[in-house]
Design a protein around this motif. Structure first.
Motif, PDB file in Angstrom:
ATOM      1  N   PHE A 142       1.323 -18.167   7.954  1.00  0.00           N
ATOM      2  CA  PHE A 142       2.503 -17.298   7.917  1.00  0.00           C
ATOM      3  C   PHE A 142       2.904 -17.116   6.460  1.00  0.00           C
ATOM      4  CE2 PHE A 142       7.106 -16.569   8.018  1.00  0.00           C
ATOM      5  CZ  PHE A 142       7.213 -15.567   8.975  1.00  0.00           C
ATOM      6  N   ILE A 143       2.739 -15.905   5.937  1.00  0.00           N
ATOM      7  CA  ILE A 143       3.038 -15.627   4.532  1.00  0.00           C
ATOM      8  C   ILE A 143       4.360 -14.876   4.461  1.00  0.00           C
ATOM      9  CG2 ILE A 143       2.196 -14.643   2.373  1.00  0.00           C
ATOM     10  CD1 ILE A 143      -0.629 -14.661   3.615  1.00  0.00           C
ATOM     11  N   ASP A 144       5.401 -15.600   4.071  1.00  0.00           N
ATOM     12  CA  ASP A 144       6.732 -14.997   3.993  1.00  0.00           C
ATOM     13  C   ASP A 144       6.870 -14.231   2.680  1.00  0.00           C
ATOM     14  OD1 ASP A 144       9.198 -14.386   4.974  1.00  0.00           O
ATOM     15  OD2 ASP A 144      10.143 -16.279   4.406  1.00  0.00           O
ATOM     16  N   GLU A 145       7.626 -13.144   2.714  1.00  0.00           N
ATOM     17  CA  GLU A 145       7.768 -12.263   1.554  1.00  0.00           C
ATOM     18  C   GLU A 145       6.387 -11.985   0.950  1.00  0.00           C
ATOM     19  OE1 GLU A 145      10.675 -13.849  -1.116  1.00  0.00           O
ATOM     20  OE2 GLU A 145      12.276 -13.765   0.366  1.00  0.00           O
ATOM     21  N   ALA A 146       5.468 -11.607   1.832  1.00  0.00           N
ATOM     22  CA  ALA A 146       4.054 -11.439   1.452  1.00  0.00           C
ATOM     23  C   ALA A 146       3.866 -10.402   0.357  1.00  0.00           C
ATOM     24  CB  ALA A 146       3.235 -11.059   2.687  1.00  0.00           C
ATOM     25  N   TYR A 147       4.763  -9.419   0.278  1.00  0.00           N
ATOM     26  CA  TYR A 147       4.638  -8.372  -0.732  1.00  0.00           C
ATOM     27  C   TYR A 147       4.732  -8.938  -2.150  1.00  0.00           C
ATOM     28  CZ  TYR A 147       9.547  -8.938   0.402  1.00  0.00           C
ATOM     29  OH  TYR A 147      10.764  -9.478   0.705  1.00  0.00           O
ATOM     30  N   SER A 148       5.295 -10.141  -2.298  1.00  0.00           N
ATOM     31  CA  SER A 148       5.399 -10.747  -3.633  1.00  0.00           C
ATOM     32  C   SER A 148       4.031 -11.149  -4.183  1.00  0.00           C
ATOM     33  CB  SER A 148       6.331 -11.962  -3.610  1.00  0.00           C
ATOM     34  OG  SER A 148       5.782 -12.985  -2.802  1.00  0.00           O
ATOM     35  N   LEU A 149       3.007 -11.148  -3.317  1.00  0.00           N
ATOM     36  CA  LEU A 149       1.644 -11.434  -3.795  1.00  0.00           C
ATOM     37  C   LEU A 149       1.213 -10.414  -4.837  1.00  0.00           C
ATOM     38  CD1 LEU A 149      -0.241 -12.392  -0.497  1.00  0.00           C
ATOM     39  CD2 LEU A 149       0.458 -13.920  -2.339  1.00  0.00           C
ATOM     40  N   LEU A 202       2.217  -3.457   0.086  1.00  0.00           N
ATOM     41  CA  LEU A 202       1.210  -4.520   0.050  1.00  0.00           C
ATOM     42  C   LEU A 202      -0.033  -4.118   0.838  1.00  0.00           C
ATOM     43  CD1 LEU A 202       0.156  -7.449  -0.433  1.00  0.00           C
ATOM     44  CD2 LEU A 202       1.376  -8.079   1.657  1.00  0.00           C
ATOM     45  N   LEU A 203       0.178  -3.575   2.026  1.00  0.00           N
ATOM     46  CA  LEU A 203      -0.945  -3.200   2.882  1.00  0.00           C
ATOM     47  C   LEU A 203      -1.825  -2.140   2.219  1.00  0.00           C
ATOM     48  CD1 LEU A 203       0.796  -3.131   6.381  1.00  0.00           C
ATOM     49  CD2 LEU A 203      -0.879  -4.791   5.578  1.00  0.00           C
ATOM     50  N   HIS A 204      -1.219  -1.303   1.391  1.00  0.00           N
ATOM     51  CA  HIS A 204      -1.990  -0.257   0.720  1.00  0.00           C
ATOM     52  C   HIS A 204      -2.540  -0.691  -0.637  1.00  0.00           C
ATOM     53  CE1 HIS A 204       0.292   2.121   3.719  1.00  0.00           C
ATOM     54  NE2 HIS A 204      -0.881   2.730   3.832  1.00  0.00           N
ATOM     55  N   SER A 205      -2.256  -1.945  -1.038  1.00  0.00           N
ATOM     56  CA  SER A 205      -2.743  -2.427  -2.331  1.00  0.00           C
ATOM     57  C   SER A 205      -4.226  -2.785  -2.284  1.00  0.00           C
ATOM     58  CB  SER A 205      -1.940  -3.660  -2.770  1.00  0.00           C
ATOM     59  OG  SER A 205      -2.245  -4.770  -1.933  1.00  0.00           O
ATOM     60  N   ASN A 206      -4.745  -2.996  -1.063  1.00  0.00           N
ATOM     61  CA  ASN A 206      -6.150  -3.351  -0.894  1.00  0.00           C
ATOM     62  C   ASN A 206      -6.668  -2.615   0.341  1.00  0.00           C
ATOM     63  OD1 ASN A 206      -8.426  -4.912   0.344  1.00  0.00           O
ATOM     64  ND2 ASN A 206      -8.171  -6.175  -1.477  1.00  0.00           N
ATOM     65  N   PRO A 207      -7.731  -1.814   0.201  1.00  0.00           N
ATOM     66  CA  PRO A 207      -8.217  -1.010   1.337  1.00  0.00           C
ATOM     67  C   PRO A 207      -8.580  -1.844   2.566  1.00  0.00           C
ATOM     68  CG  PRO A 207      -9.335  -0.375  -0.701  1.00  0.00           C
ATOM     69  CD  PRO A 207      -8.515  -1.582  -1.012  1.00  0.00           C
ATOM     70  N   GLY A 208      -9.075  -3.052   2.347  1.00  0.00           N
ATOM     71  CA  GLY A 208      -9.482  -3.882   3.480  1.00  0.00           C
ATOM     72  C   GLY A 208      -8.329  -4.563   4.174  1.00  0.00           C
TER      73      GLY A 208
END
Length: 198
Positions: A109-116, A158-164
């Motif tokens: 569970f990656i909270d605030e995942a967009y901070s990656l 975040l989801l669009h930062s990597n095509p996969g």
């Protein structure tokens, strides 16, 4: 599912989780009957503000997946950027792999995942963590479920930062803010559980 039903509010989330559970149950029955089954990615996106029950629901989903035989342990490992991204070059991938290894047979569970990838495409360390995550989501898809959580708009970025990355997540759940009456009910239950009179 009973634990899910007992949560205050979250009607949309409850409906989606029940629908997914029924679908997975059906696929299991088809497998037992030697019928072809559809492969479905179990990785999920939980969108919503802090304090809307995302971690609680993730724990319940882990238990559901364990009881369905999809995960051996169904435990939940919580992390964020600090748990996956290192300070020095070459240390992020091992740190990310270590965290994923902890979650095998359960849920990461990656909270605030967009901070990656908070700094955008210039954030080499964050992108390294995302690349390692995407690879392990595919390599360990029978042993690992990844749930990324956070505010809706940054999660989409975040989801669009990597095509996969975006193709790995089939299920997106939106966690609405609690209504005032729901918050009052939660407060009342907390008081009762801790023997306070309201």
């Amino acid at each position: 599912l009973r634990d899910l039903d007992e949560l205050i509010g979250l009607e949309r989330v409850k409906k989606e989780v029940k629908t997914l559970t029924n679908y997975l149950n059906l696929q299991q029955r088809r497998r037992e009957a030697s019928l072809p089954e559809q492969q479905l990615s179990l990785h999920m996106v939980f969108e919503g503000n802090p304090g809307t029950g995302k971690t609680t629901v993730a724990r319940i989903v882990g238990r559901i997946f364990k009881l369905l035989g999809l995960l051996k342990r169904g435990h939940l490992i919580e992390t964020d950027r600090a748990g996956m991204v290192a300070e020095y070059a070459g240390q992020t991938a091992p740190k990310t792999h270590h965290k994923i290894d902890e979650a095998l047979d359960g849920i990461l569970f990656i909270d605030e995942a967009y901070s990656l990838v908070a700094s955008g495409h210039e954030d080499a360390y964050g992108l390294e963590a995302v690349q390692a995550l995407v690879k392990r989501m595919e390599d360990d898809r029978r042993r690992l479920v990844v749930i990324i959580a956070g505010y809706p708009e940054p999660i989409d970025q975040l989801l669009h930062s990597n095509p996969g990355l975006s193709s790995r997540f089939n299920t997106q759940l939106r966690f609405d803010d609690y209504l005032p009456t729901e918050l009052a009910r939660i407060f009342q239950l907390r008081c009762e559980a801790n023997h306070y009179q309201l």
